[in-house]
Design a protein around this motif. Structure first.
Motif, PDB file in Angstrom:
ATOM      1  N   ASP A 193       0.785  -1.272   0.084  1.00 19.10           N
ATOM      2  CA  ASP A 193       0.080   0.044  -0.014  1.00 19.10           C
ATOM      3  C   ASP A 193       0.898   1.265  -0.015  1.00 19.10           C
ATOM      4  O   ASP A 193       0.408   2.328  -0.257  1.00 19.10           O
ATOM      5  CB  ASP A 193      -1.017  -0.030   1.017  1.00 19.10           C
ATOM      6  N   LYS A 194       2.070   1.075   0.429  1.00 23.81           N
ATOM      7  CA  LYS A 194       2.920   2.485   0.102  1.00 23.81           C
ATOM      8  C   LYS A 194       3.421   2.642  -1.187  1.00 23.81           C
ATOM      9  O   LYS A 194       4.130   3.443  -1.246  1.00 23.81           O
ATOM     10  CB  LYS A 194       4.215   2.096   1.072  1.00 23.81           C
ATOM     11  N   GLN A 195       3.253   1.719  -2.049  1.00 23.05           N
ATOM     12  CA  GLN A 195       3.797   1.718  -3.354  1.00 23.05           C
ATOM     13  C   GLN A 195       2.872   2.641  -4.301  1.00 23.05           C
ATOM     14  O   GLN A 195       1.542   2.301  -4.384  1.00 23.05           O
ATOM     15  CB  GLN A 195       4.103   0.494  -4.013  1.00 23.05           C
ATOM     16  N   PRO A 196       3.278   3.408  -5.340  1.00 25.43           N
ATOM     17  CA  PRO A 196       2.439   4.379  -5.882  1.00 25.43           C
ATOM     18  C   PRO A 196       1.856   3.496  -6.965  1.00 25.43           C
ATOM     19  O   PRO A 196       2.445   2.645  -7.523  1.00 25.43           O
ATOM     20  CB  PRO A 196       3.456   5.521  -6.492  1.00 25.43           C
ATOM     21  N   LEU A 197       0.728   3.925  -7.665  1.00 26.02           N
ATOM     22  CA  LEU A 197       0.059   3.377  -8.793  1.00 26.02           C
ATOM     23  C   LEU A 197       1.146   3.875  -9.833  1.00 26.02           C
ATOM     24  O   LEU A 197       1.281   5.047 -10.069  1.00 26.02           O
ATOM     25  CB  LEU A 197      -1.255   3.800  -8.852  1.00 26.02           C
ATOM     26  N   LEU A 198       1.167   3.054 -10.984  1.00 23.04           N
ATOM     27  CA  LEU A 198       2.001   3.440 -12.103  1.00 23.04           C
ATOM     28  C   LEU A 198       1.092   3.386 -13.046  1.00 23.04           C
ATOM     29  O   LEU A 198       0.193   2.857 -13.436  1.00 23.04           O
ATOM     30  CB  LEU A 198       3.151   2.287 -12.116  1.00 23.04           C
ATOM     31  N   GLN A 199       1.771   3.996 -14.463  1.00 23.11           N
ATOM     32  CA  GLN A 199       0.765   4.184 -15.436  1.00 23.11           C
ATOM     33  C   GLN A 199       0.734   3.121 -16.199  1.00 23.11           C
ATOM     34  O   GLN A 199       2.163   2.201 -16.346  1.00 23.11           O
ATOM     35  CB  GLN A 199       1.647   5.399 -16.458  1.00 23.11           C
ATOM     36  N   THR A 200      -0.194   2.622 -16.792  1.00 21.57           N
ATOM     37  CA  THR A 200      -0.215   1.273 -17.472  1.00 21.57           C
ATOM     38  C   THR A 200      -1.125   1.792 -18.995  1.00 21.57           C
ATOM     39  O   THR A 200      -1.832   1.452 -19.183  1.00 21.57           O
ATOM     40  CB  THR A 200      -1.186   0.268 -16.996  1.00 21.57           C
TER      41      THR A 200
END
Ligand SMILES: *[C@@H]1O[C@H](CO)[C@@H](O)[C@H](O)[C@H]1NC(C)=O
Length: 299
Positions: A193-200
């Protein structure tokens, strides 16, 4: 009593029993179940209650499949045995070089007063907690408490130990580190939950990566989330290999010409170049962990 009466009585009793069994099934205290769900995020990995018990009990029945370029390993096929070098820990290797992989992926069930072993020389390790709590320490005085959804990356040849007082289940990935001149990896301790959402681009699923995308790291672990009905746009075929553990949800995985119904707790091995595609179904989010080798010339 005449035998015909006995017969009718036994039918009546059987009907009653079915009624009782169904009653128990239908009226399972759902509040309690909801509580259990919210207590532990990935509870279905260690308690795959979605698998119909009547199928698990069927003699010789398994959804597991092992083919040249992929494998599906479902919970009823798991075989645990003491992990060499660990104390009080049972392990089930789900993927190993024997299938053609350059890594291992295994479940480690840590029991009371258990402790991890050190990976072989030059082997890096990533642990991810799916149940319980463990304590990670290295030679320094600072130790970390890892709860469900937390993970740690341990560089090759870093002395460390994972300890557990009660019980915990980890999924562990290890591979022989592919050294690069002027690059080293560092210990990482964090949680999904600490990891950012990345572009896909072109895709709808949500993507997080547990490790930095930078050159020192020769693999990454992707966390991919699909809402029911969402699916991969690209029908992928690529040189990378994968180890997958479905943490939540259910859907259909396509591997080569095969279409597999899958659910939380299932593991998949994907060899390089196996055509692969996923569609999430069911009523809840699908989330899976995905090992992928990166940043190295395949030659
Ligand atoms: C050992 O653990 C501490 C605490 O997490 C960390 O700061 C340190 O970098 C680790 N040592 C090595 C050599 O990675």
């Amino acid at each position: 009593m005449q035998s015909s009466q006995l017969f009718l009585l036994s039918i009546a009793l059987n009907l009653l029993r079915v009624g009782v069994a169904e009653e128990r099934f239908c009226s399972a205290p759902s509040i309690f179940k909801a509580e259990e769900d919210s207590q532990s995020l990935y509870w279905k990995v260690t308690k795959p209650t979605l698998s119909p018990p009547h199928l698990q009990d069927l003699p010789g029945f398994t959804r597991s499949v092992y083919k040249r370029d992929h494998a599906l390993i479902t919970p009823e096929s798991h075989v645990f045995s003491p992990l060499p070098d660990w104390t009080n820990t049972l392990g089930a290797y789900l993927i190993s070089p024997a299938v053609g992989a350059h890594f291992v992926m295994y479940l480690a069930k840590m029991q009371e007063k258990s402790r991890s072993g050190i990976p072989p020389h030059d082997v890096e390790r990533l642990i991810f907690v799916v149940h319980g709590t463990v304590t990670l320490s290295n030679v320094s005085d600072v130790s970390h408490k890892l709860i469900v959804d937390s993970y740690a990356y341990l560089p090759p040849n870093l002395e460390h130990s994972v300890m557990c007082d009660t019980s915990a289940t980890l999924v562990v990935f290890e591979r022989r580190y592919a050294f690069l001149e002027d690059h080293i990896t560092e210990q990482i301790v964090s949680s999904t939950d600490k990891q950012p959402l990345l572009q896909t681009p072109g895709e709808v699923f949500e993507l997080r990566k547990l490790l930095p995308a930078s050159m020192p790291y020769d693999f990454n672990i992707h966390v991919m989330d699909f809402q029911p009905g969402e699916f991969l746009n690209v029908k992928e075929v690529h040189y990378n290999q994968h180890g997958l553990l479905l943490l939540e949800g259910q859907g259909i995985y396509r591997l080569g010409d095969n279409w597999y119904p899958v659910q939380a707790g299932d593991a998949i091995w994907m060899a390089p170049f196996v055509p692969q595609w996923y569609a999430a179904l069911g009523k809840t989010r699908s989330r899976y962990l995905l090992y992928k080798d990166v940043n190295r010339n395949p030659l």
